[in-house]
Design a protein around this motif. Sequence first.
Motif, PDB file in Angstrom:
ATOM      1  N   GLU A 126       0.833  -1.207   0.000  1.00  0.00           N
ATOM      2  CA  GLU A 126       0.000   0.000   0.000  1.00  0.00           C
ATOM      3  C   GLU A 126       0.870   1.261   0.000  1.00  0.00           C
ATOM      4  O   GLU A 126       0.578   2.220  -0.706  1.00  0.00           O
ATOM      5  CB  GLU A 126      -0.906  -0.033   1.242  1.00  0.00           C
ATOM      6  N   TYR A 186       3.892   1.511  -1.180  1.00  0.00           N
ATOM      7  CA  TYR A 186       4.505   1.587  -2.510  1.00  0.00           C
ATOM      8  C   TYR A 186       3.510   2.155  -3.525  1.00  0.00           C
ATOM      9  O   TYR A 186       3.816   3.081  -4.277  1.00  0.00           O
ATOM     10  CB  TYR A 186       4.967   0.189  -2.908  1.00  0.00           C
ATOM     11  N   LEU A 187       2.293   1.614  -3.511  1.00  0.00           N
ATOM     12  CA  LEU A 187       1.294   2.070  -4.481  1.00  0.00           C
ATOM     13  C   LEU A 187       0.910   3.527  -4.235  1.00  0.00           C
ATOM     14  O   LEU A 187       0.788   4.318  -5.170  1.00  0.00           O
ATOM     15  CB  LEU A 187       0.043   1.194  -4.416  1.00  0.00           C
ATOM     16  N   ALA A 188       0.726   3.872  -2.944  1.00  0.00           N
ATOM     17  CA  ALA A 188       0.343   5.251  -2.615  1.00  0.00           C
ATOM     18  C   ALA A 188       1.432   6.215  -3.071  1.00  0.00           C
ATOM     19  O   ALA A 188       1.137   7.307  -3.577  1.00  0.00           O
ATOM     20  CB  ALA A 188       0.108   5.380  -1.118  1.00  0.00           C
ATOM     21  N   TYR A 189       2.690   5.808  -2.928  1.00  0.00           N
ATOM     22  CA  TYR A 189       3.789   6.679  -3.370  1.00  0.00           C
ATOM     23  C   TYR A 189       3.803   6.802  -4.880  1.00  0.00           C
ATOM     24  O   TYR A 189       4.019   7.888  -5.428  1.00  0.00           O
ATOM     25  CB  TYR A 189       5.129   6.140  -2.864  1.00  0.00           C
ATOM     26  N   GLN A 190       3.573   5.688  -5.552  1.00  0.00           N
ATOM     27  CA  GLN A 190       3.570   5.744  -7.018  1.00  0.00           C
ATOM     28  C   GLN A 190       2.418   6.596  -7.526  1.00  0.00           C
ATOM     29  O   GLN A 190       2.522   7.238  -8.569  1.00  0.00           O
ATOM     30  CB  GLN A 190       3.466   4.333  -7.611  1.00  0.00           C
ATOM     31  N   LEU A 191       1.307   6.604  -6.768  1.00  0.00           N
ATOM     32  CA  LEU A 191       0.147   7.397  -7.190  1.00  0.00           C
ATOM     33  C   LEU A 191       0.385   8.888  -7.030  1.00  0.00           C
ATOM     34  O   LEU A 191       0.031   9.671  -7.898  1.00  0.00           O
ATOM     35  CB  LEU A 191      -1.082   7.010  -6.364  1.00  0.00           C
ATOM     36  N   ASP A 192       0.956   9.282  -5.911  1.00  0.00           N
ATOM     37  CA  ASP A 192       1.257  10.695  -5.714  1.00  0.00           C
ATOM     38  C   ASP A 192       2.360  10.863  -4.680  1.00  0.00           C
ATOM     39  O   ASP A 192       2.103  10.859  -3.480  1.00  0.00           O
ATOM     40  CB  ASP A 192      -0.002  11.463  -5.284  1.00  0.00           C
ATOM     41  N   PRO A 193       3.597  11.047  -5.137  1.00  0.00           N
ATOM     42  CA  PRO A 193       4.712  11.099  -4.198  1.00  0.00           C
ATOM     43  C   PRO A 193       4.749  12.368  -3.365  1.00  0.00           C
ATOM     44  O   PRO A 193       5.452  12.429  -2.372  1.00  0.00           O
ATOM     45  CB  PRO A 193       5.940  11.028  -5.129  1.00  0.00           C
ATOM     46  N   ARG A 194       3.983  13.385  -3.783  1.00  0.00           N
ATOM     47  CA  ARG A 194       4.096  14.652  -3.056  1.00  0.00           C
ATOM     48  C   ARG A 194       3.214  14.693  -1.822  1.00  0.00           C
ATOM     49  O   ARG A 194       3.360  15.544  -0.975  1.00  0.00           O
ATOM     50  CB  ARG A 194       3.724  15.806  -3.988  1.00  0.00           C
ATOM     51  N   ARG A 195       2.297  13.756  -1.725  1.00  0.00           N
ATOM     52  CA  ARG A 195       1.323  13.826  -0.640  1.00  0.00           C
ATOM     53  C   ARG A 195       1.792  13.062   0.598  1.00  0.00           C
ATOM     54  O   ARG A 195       2.790  12.344   0.578  1.00  0.00           O
ATOM     55  CB  ARG A 195      -0.019  13.290  -1.121  1.00  0.00           C
TER      56      ARG A 195
END
Lengths: 529, 347
Positions: A216, A218-227
């Motif tokens: 999760e 990893y995926l969350a970072y790939q989706l939006d690394p700035r958040r």
Amino acid sequence: MSGRHGATRVRLADALVVGSHALVLLTAAAVPVGAVVLAVLKGVRDPEAASLAVNWARWGALLKQTGAVAAVAVLVTLTLATPLALLAARTDLPGRRLLLGLAVLGASTPVYIWAVFVFALVPLWAVNGSVWVCGALYGLTATPLVLLLLARALRDTDRALEDTALLDATPRTVLLRVSLPMVRRTLLAGTLLVLLLVATDFTLSDLVVVRTFAEEVYLAYQLDPRRAGPLLTALPVLAACAGLLALAERRWRDYGSHEATRFGEAPRVFRLGRARQAVGAACGLLMLGALAVPVAGLVRHLEIGPRLIRSLGEVWPNARSSLVLGAIAATLLSLPALGLAWQATRCGWAPRAIRTACVLLLALPAPVTGITLIELLNRDAFAAVYDSSAIVVLAYVVRFLGLAVLLLMPALRRVPDDLLAQARLDGCGAAGLWRHVAWPAGARTLGLVWVIQFVLCLAEVAASKLVVPPAVPLLSVRAFTLLHFGVYHDLAVLALVGAGLVVPPGLILLSGARRPVPAPSAESVQQGT
Amino acid sequence: MWTVRIGAGVLLLCLAGCERESPPPTQAAGPGPEVVAYTSLDQQFAEPILREFTRRTGIAVRPAYDTESTKTVGLANRIRAEAARPRCDVFWNNEVVNTVRLKEEGLLQPLGLADASHIPAALRDPDGYWCGFAARARVLLVNTDLVPADQRPTSIRALADPRWRGRVGMAKPLFGSTATHVAFLFAKLGDAEAAALLKAIRANEVQVLSGNKGVAEAVAAGRLAFGLTDTDDAVAELDAGRPVAIIFPDSEPDGMGTLVFPNTVALIKGAPHAEAGRRLIEYLLSPEVEAELARGPSAQIPLHVNASATSRVGRLADLRPMVVDFGAAAEAFQRAARFVEQEFLAP
């Protein structure tokens, strides 16, 4: 005058040793601390993302998935490793050395190569979303290592107690009711190891599409690394792993101390009797299967001929980068790790800080390591690190420094107190103790730890996948990428090369594990001085 | 002395191993100009093209590829994360929406192409920030053994048909072309209708796989009756002689049309090697690259007005593409992703 100069030199050397260790530790510890600080700062600046990430229902669902995968993995590991370790370490099973040798090779084999072996036989889509398969695969990959740990612990059990028990009970009862309970701490350590693997790695969960905490993040970072989401999502798993590890470290602090370990006492061998041949044949079949099935699976996908030669040439840059970067990281890790482990075996706040930092490093989910390194180093001041393969080396150091220190600590705990007192009387400061006591006591274990770190660096995917700069072809990242397309010729070649690369380190570990580690003596110290 | 020796050894190792960049497979021998390309096209398809560019121009390409499970979005976010200090020169995206998003965010610079008239106007940016080439389509791949000819689906709405409950599949719609497809659906149908369709698909127990390749393989193996995938993955199963058929969904006159989306190429704002980047872009937009992509295993559809090659999946003129403004799809992307993350894929 010369005496004053000598004292200054000793103080300078002491300051250098302590300073360099502190620098390495602070650099590595900046990552877990940085991760938490960044998570909080980003959460404050981005309340919407924070409210989405800090969500009990979501955390609960992820915990359930991660827990289910971990439970299956632990079950598989202990079910396979415990009987095999008993047979290999404490019985007259034919071929037990071969079994241990295969376990060493299996433990040295990266998770992604295990995945290639499995998915060469079973297509990815057939196990899509299966918590059971994901857990079983993690369990299978951890089995050889836990088997080795258990086998080692079973050889160190209290022989006198077993002899006494044998007066009233059958050998089988003694083995199961006396010997096995004596290694319960190792069983718990094995369980913890599997839990850590599942909680911090996403190699298999990403392939099988099972949403664990690490996946999760990893995926969350790939989706939006700035958040703030990725780092905040990781906090519960970081806290849980750190708590578990701290507990374990406190309980097992005396492990390896010279009072707690016996040397030179051969363990009792239990005879299998009439069952020996049958059990030997069953284990032989198991070993044959463990070797032949993966190889057959891969060969099925290989195209023998010119394409094979061409593919081997294409894989070579990946193998070369992985070998060089793994060797650098293992070297950069191991030398300070010996010093840090030496400090960590002492009493006081500094050793406690070192142990805490090691626990935090070990508990850090791999994608969080990658994310934090990017956040900290993606700026002009660190361009030389961020844009080069140095960032991959740094990721390896952060991921495995804690483990290296914890692995070295038992060897250094065996140094008798009177030896230290003698060294201090001879005028040794921190540098002198390190050079004349810690180094002789830990040098051989350091060699083994170097090999272990090297193998771990070759296997690392979850952090290096995020930080690897363009045109740094890593074997692990390439294999992970190709695995998503299923096992074809290119991946089969890559897996065979990868499996071949871990054979020499595996053999070194095997020969190193066979020879008993001698306890340090006053003579060794005197020779050193 | 021994500490000095060890220190020197470690230093040498570091200097030897941590050079600024290792020689990549596409790099020509010796120092020279270079270009950093982030490409979301599969490595096995992109690598020969980049290698040929290096062979012709002597410009070394330092590529970064994407993983199937986080396709395109991962690289686009990497460009965002590096916005203050870009290291990527050329973004070769295998879809369009994320390129448009980067343009909207001010992370691209004009390509400065002398002449882009050989690409249809609808498939390039009117302001010249990106250009499309070699398209793929989103198709339904049907297992012909499991689905009789008269029952074959004709629309992506068939993924929600209870007849096929649990026997249909798609890739994780957070990344890659599946995420692009969802964004287009949000733009075309409106948020409410698109969300309702996705909810119905989820309720129909759709199998969510890690990538489109997995979907195509599962259909070919008979695990799924049909699935939503890309033409390149579908055609690979067809080429392998599996019992499958490709259906261009929603092609009937009253249908919403098949999603056809081009590769896009863009120059990153502040690119360290902008001139070399422009040369790579010009090469990628040449008819011969399109021809190679069309003839190759990915069977991409040429868009060049003078394209001589044809793809095995057909010509653009034979399809009935979905008509949606790329900007609207890009604008819908984040909303669609949030819906997918929080509702469609909620753990």
